[in-house]
Design a protein around this motif. Structure first.
Motif, mmCIF file in Angstrom:
data_model
loop_
_atom_site.group_PDB
_atom_site.id
_atom_site.type_symbol
_atom_site.label_atom_id
_atom_site.label_comp_id
_atom_site.label_asym_id
_atom_site.label_seq_id
_atom_site.Cartn_x
_atom_site.Cartn_y
_atom_site.Cartn_z
ATOM 1 N N SER B 99 0.829 -1.204 0.000
ATOM 2 C CA SER B 99 0.000 0.000 0.000
ATOM 3 C C SER B 99 0.858 1.247 0.000
ATOM 4 O O SER B 99 1.897 1.295 0.669
ATOM 5 C CB SER B 99 -0.916 0.027 1.234
ATOM 6 O OG SER B 99 -1.745 -1.103 1.263
ATOM 7 N N ALA B 100 0.402 2.264 -0.694
ATOM 8 C CA ALA B 100 1.122 3.540 -0.706
ATOM 9 C C ALA B 100 1.029 4.233 0.647
ATOM 10 O O ALA B 100 1.905 5.029 0.996
ATOM 11 C CB ALA B 100 0.559 4.437 -1.804
ATOM 12 N N SER B 101 -0.012 3.926 1.397
ATOM 13 C CA SER B 101 -0.181 4.542 2.719
ATOM 14 C C SER B 101 0.155 3.511 3.788
ATOM 15 O O SER B 101 -0.288 2.360 3.729
ATOM 16 C CB SER B 101 -1.626 5.016 2.888
ATOM 17 O OG SER B 101 -2.518 3.949 2.638
ATOM 18 N N THR B 102 0.933 3.947 4.765
ATOM 19 C CA THR B 102 1.409 3.007 5.780
ATOM 20 C C THR B 102 0.278 2.468 6.649
ATOM 21 O O THR B 102 0.260 1.288 7.002
ATOM 22 C CB THR B 102 2.510 3.673 6.625
ATOM 23 O OG1 THR B 102 3.746 3.505 5.926
ATOM 24 C CG2 THR B 102 2.649 3.010 8.002
ATOM 25 N N GLU B 135 4.520 -8.861 -10.549
ATOM 26 C CA GLU B 135 3.863 -7.555 -10.684
ATOM 27 C C GLU B 135 3.674 -6.974 -9.295
ATOM 28 O O GLU B 135 3.139 -7.642 -8.423
ATOM 29 C CB GLU B 135 2.510 -7.715 -11.378
ATOM 30 C CG GLU B 135 1.698 -6.414 -11.423
ATOM 31 C CD GLU B 135 0.389 -6.575 -12.182
ATOM 32 O OE1 GLU B 135 0.429 -6.921 -13.375
ATOM 33 O OE2 GLU B 135 -0.670 -6.358 -11.563
ATOM 34 N N VAL B 136 4.090 -5.744 -9.128
ATOM 35 C CA VAL B 136 3.867 -5.057 -7.852
ATOM 36 C C VAL B 136 2.635 -4.160 -7.993
ATOM 37 O O VAL B 136 2.604 -3.263 -8.842
ATOM 38 C CB VAL B 136 5.091 -4.227 -7.436
ATOM 39 C CG1 VAL B 136 4.791 -3.458 -6.139
ATOM 40 C CG2 VAL B 136 6.309 -5.123 -7.266
ATOM 41 N N ILE B 137 1.631 -4.453 -7.173
ATOM 42 C CA ILE B 137 0.407 -3.661 -7.155
ATOM 43 C C ILE B 137 0.519 -2.646 -6.014
ATOM 44 O O ILE B 137 0.640 -3.037 -4.847
ATOM 45 C CB ILE B 137 -0.836 -4.547 -6.927
ATOM 46 C CG1 ILE B 137 -0.940 -5.614 -8.024
ATOM 47 C CG2 ILE B 137 -2.100 -3.701 -6.849
ATOM 48 C CD1 ILE B 137 -2.024 -6.666 -7.766
ATOM 49 N N VAL B 138 0.517 -1.376 -6.358
ATOM 50 C CA VAL B 138 0.569 -0.335 -5.332
ATOM 51 C C VAL B 138 -0.872 0.011 -4.939
ATOM 52 O O VAL B 138 -1.580 0.712 -5.680
ATOM 53 C CB VAL B 138 1.334 0.909 -5.813
ATOM 54 C CG1 VAL B 138 1.461 1.918 -4.662
ATOM 55 C CG2 VAL B 138 2.708 0.528 -6.352
ATOM 56 N N ALA B 139 -1.298 -0.543 -3.801
ATOM 57 C CA ALA B 139 -2.662 -0.300 -3.317
ATOM 58 C C ALA B 139 -2.780 1.112 -2.764
ATOM 59 O O ALA B 139 -1.774 1.762 -2.472
ATOM 60 C CB ALA B 139 -3.028 -1.324 -2.242
ATOM 61 N N THR B 140 -3.996 1.580 -2.620
ATOM 62 C CA THR B 140 -4.330 2.933 -2.129
ATOM 63 C C THR B 140 -3.549 4.021 -2.893
ATOM 64 O O THR B 140 -3.245 5.076 -2.351
ATOM 65 C CB THR B 140 -4.102 3.095 -0.600
ATOM 66 O OG1 THR B 140 -2.698 2.941 -0.293
ATOM 67 C CG2 THR B 140 -4.893 2.074 0.203
ATOM 68 N N SER B 141 -3.268 3.748 -4.173
ATOM 69 C CA SER B 141 -2.519 4.722 -4.987
ATOM 70 C C SER B 141 -3.269 6.037 -5.166
ATOM 71 O O SER B 141 -2.653 7.086 -5.378
ATOM 72 C CB SER B 141 -2.255 4.146 -6.379
ATOM 73 O OG SER B 141 -1.199 3.221 -6.362
#
Lengths: 292, 292
Positions: B99-102, B135-141
């Motif tokens: 996730s982009a947010s901790t 593949e890296v999925i960046v959640a909460t982007s």
């Protein structure tokens, strides 16, 4: 683009496609909408009560509404008799519908498109003589549920005629949710309306508005809570939900004059008054700024 | 743009947010999807069964699926143990989430974003040594339900790191439907992904895809029937519905390889298997070409 004008149509187009609700509930809904900051409300239609029982109490609704000084209220009418009733009730913004496809026009108004255009020719001076304006809503502009695709040139020809007759404003109605971004571009490259009216029947409601914004359109209809189903697909969504439109526009920095929180409260009220779960994502989940 | 690649995520991301269904139903859903013409399916995730009981039977589902030669199947994993299980099961396309947010990353993976990035650094050679891609999925982007807006520069910094580490592909996840056309433009002007994953929580799903298409993105996740709710808003819509995406794209003349009629039949099947009314307009009303 810095501002967009929303016309709230839940009290008329929305409620017309729901089970009838009491007169007092309609008045409550209109009064709550009048306090959201929206500047235009389509309040009622003056139609034959046998055709549309949901609007049988239009006169009483309008008499009981607390008219907000900053809100312009309009009424939809199907014919000369309806226009006379709207004018007598005090409306100065009147809308009339004609379908771009003859099959839909016959089902809706029991006459051909050409006959309806002749009616509108006769209606315009009557409305103007009363000091009112007439908006012509071209229904099924983006497709007809009976005939399929509608040629943009056909819509353009109809618009040219009613403009020449003196119509004050033109709206395009996506009556059964057949508009898509591609169809919006196709039609607007042939002829420009003053206002667009989309349904969200197939999920493209906001994508259509985004496309139209890109093409410079600044006036849209929307219905709080997404009130109003699709008459040809039971359970399907109807009008685009006002709070979804406003949520997207405000996020883009486009002003609507509407207080989004108050609008969502009004959608909650509408859900209670109508008694079914309404198909609005922003009503369910809140705005993106509402944190857990 | 003439073609778009859709990855069908109902079997994993969709089902993970629904009440658990039997193994046989999952296999039926994946097999039906494999016959729609879709070329990529996110089939399962290898997660701890206590964390996500809906995926406890991932190995058995995958063993029983009739693997279509034209379809690429992928698996999501949360950590090294999951990657080992996915590789042992024969997957050669693996996805991992950070996730982009901790705050969201801690809730989801019980570690900070930096700790997860360290894990990914270690994971990449393990996956590559097995002949698979990561593949890296960046959640909460596009926003975090706990923290609010996410700075596009933060996402860009994370992407730069995992690309430098050897990640094969990058996806941006709109985990709780906070993306809007404006946020899509903001993020994509800072950093470009290979694939976008939108939810329709606030009605902007197709508007977001339209915006991303305009910016040249050609790969999107979608979930048949719109399977998969929003974990933070009971009753709210989840993933964009594949048939709504395909319906809009085909109308624009963009090829997906998918047979829309067969896809809608699969959405009908999904609705039966899951046992609730799914939030897909094209499932309810049919494509715009379906006349009354």
């Amino acid at each position: 683009m810095s501002a967009v004008s929303i016309r709230e149509v839940a009290p008329r187009d929305g409620l017309q496609n729901e089970e009838p609700i009491p007169t007092g509930s309609k008045v409550r809904l209109i009064d709550a909408l009048s306090e959201t900051g929206v500047r235009r409300i389509e309040a009622v239609s003056f139609v034959h009560p046998k055709a549309i029982p949901q609007m049988a109490d239009a006169d009483e609704v309008w008499q009981r509404v607390a008219r907000h000084p900053d809100v312009r209220y309009s009424a939809l009418i199907p014919n000369t008799r309806g226009a006379q009733r709207a004018i007598a009730a005090g409306f100065r913004e009147i809308e009339v519908v004609v379908s771009a496809s003859t099959t839909h026009n016959r089902r809706n108004l029991n006459r051909s498109t050409d006959e309806s255009l002749d009616d509108i020719t006769a209606l315009i001076p009557l409305v103007h003589d009363a000091g009112a304006t007439l908006e012509v809503i071209v229904a099924t502009s983006f497709g007809c549920p009976f005939e399929g695709d509608v040629d943009p040139d056909r819509v353009a020809t109809m618009v040219a005629r009613v403009r020449a007759d003196g119509a004050d404003r033109i709206a395009f109605g996506d009556t059964t949710g057949m508009a898509t971004p591609r169809r919006v571009r196709d039609l607007l490259s042939a002829v420009r309306p003053d206002l667009l009216h989309f349904h969200n029947t197939r999920g493209t409601g906001l994508a259509n508005i985004l496309t139209a914004l890109d093409l410079g359109v600044t006036e849209f209809d929307a219905s709080v809570g997404g009130i109003g189903g699709c008459p040809y697909a039971p359970g399907a969504s109807g009008n685009v939900a006002t709070e979804e439109v406003v949520h997207m526009l405000h996020d883009m920095g486009i002003d609507t004059g509407i207080d989004l929180d108050r609008l969502i409260e009004t959608a909650e009220l509408a859900e209670k008054l109508i008694g079914r779960t309404l198909p609005s994502g922003v009503l369910r989940a809140g705005p993106r700024s509402r944190l857990v």
